[in-house]
Design a protein around this motif. Structure first.
Motif, short mmCIF file in Angstrom:
data_model
loop_
_atom_site.label_atom_id
_atom_site.label_comp_id
_atom_site.label_asym_id
_atom_site.label_seq_id
_atom_site.Cartn_x
_atom_site.Cartn_y
_atom_site.Cartn_z
N ILE A 39 0.83 -1.10 -0.01
CA ILE A 39 -0.04 -0.04 -0.22
C ILE A 39 0.84 1.59 0.18
N ASP A 40 0.10 2.29 -0.62
CA ASP A 40 1.06 3.86 -0.85
C ASP A 40 0.83 4.26 1.33
N THR A 54 4.62 12.22 8.77
CA THR A 54 5.17 11.77 9.73
C THR A 54 5.93 9.96 9.52
N LEU A 55 4.73 9.54 8.34
CA LEU A 55 4.91 7.81 8.66
C LEU A 55 5.97 8.26 7.76
N LEU A 56 5.90 9.79 6.73
CA LEU A 56 7.43 9.32 4.99
C LEU A 56 8.64 9.26 6.26
N ARG A 57 9.21 10.81 7.40
CA ARG A 57 10.09 10.03 8.21
C ARG A 57 10.32 9.58 8.09
N PHE A 58 9.33 8.53 9.23
CA PHE A 58 9.94 7.06 9.79
C PHE A 58 10.23 6.36 9.18
N HIS A 67 9.53 -0.12 2.56
CA HIS A 67 9.88 -0.48 1.13
C HIS A 67 10.29 0.20 0.33
N PRO A 68 11.58 0.63 -0.11
CA PRO A 68 11.39 2.18 -0.83
C PRO A 68 11.86 1.26 -2.38
N LEU A 69 11.56 2.19 -2.96
CA LEU A 69 11.17 2.33 -4.75
C LEU A 69 11.89 2.81 -4.95
N LYS A 73 14.02 10.90 -8.89
CA LYS A 73 14.83 11.68 -8.11
C LYS A 73 14.11 11.38 -6.46
N ARG A 74 12.70 10.61 -6.18
CA ARG A 74 12.57 10.77 -5.09
C ARG A 74 12.34 9.55 -4.96
N ARG A 75 12.38 8.94 -3.37
CA ARG A 75 12.24 7.44 -2.94
C ARG A 75 10.97 7.69 -2.51
N LYS A 76 9.99 6.28 -3.44
CA LYS A 76 8.53 5.90 -2.82
C LYS A 76 7.94 4.61 -2.02
N TRP A 77 8.15 5.02 -0.90
CA TRP A 77 8.03 4.10 -0.03
C TRP A 77 6.53 3.36 -0.40
N ARG A 78 6.23 2.40 0.10
CA ARG A 78 5.45 1.31 0.09
C ARG A 78 5.73 0.25 1.27
#
Length: 105
Positions: A39-40, A54-58, A67-69, A73-78
């Motif tokens: 999930i995103d 806050t979740l993205l900072r954690f 899980h980073p994708l 330019k940016r990292r996407k987190w799942r």
């Protein structure tokens, strides 16, 4: 009557994903009823009741299972709900939470 252990090694068969690409068995996430979808950050933040930022900072700090994708330019987190649930349950039972006995005697 003893049963002899199976000494033959079988190769791991690839998993066919919906887009017909294959994924090895070791890399796929496991859930009780099949494959658990990622999930995103928005849905994950709603699940653990945190602000999305806050979740993205954690996630960047490594204090929450993510899980980073890699992108351009940016990292996407799942995130996986089962991992977030386990993380949240561990936080609730943490002894560092002083909310229950906030008054000193």
């Amino acid at each position: 009557m003893a049963i002899a252990p199976d000494t033959t090694t079988r190769p791991v068969e690839p998993l066919k994903t919906p887009d017909r690409s294959s994924m090895s068995r070791e890399l796929r996430p496991i859930a009780i009823h099949g494959i658990e979808p990622f999930i995103d950050a928005g849905k994950a933040a709603e699940f653990v009741q945190l602000n999305r930022k806050t979740l993205l900072r954690f996630a960047r700090e490594g204090s929450i299972p993510a899980h980073p994708l890699t992108g351009n330019k940016r990292r996407k987190w799942r995130f996986l709900l089962s991992e977030l649930d386990a993380w949240a349950r561990a936080k609730v039972n943490s002894i560092s939470d002083r909310c229950q006995n906030s008054r000193s005697e």
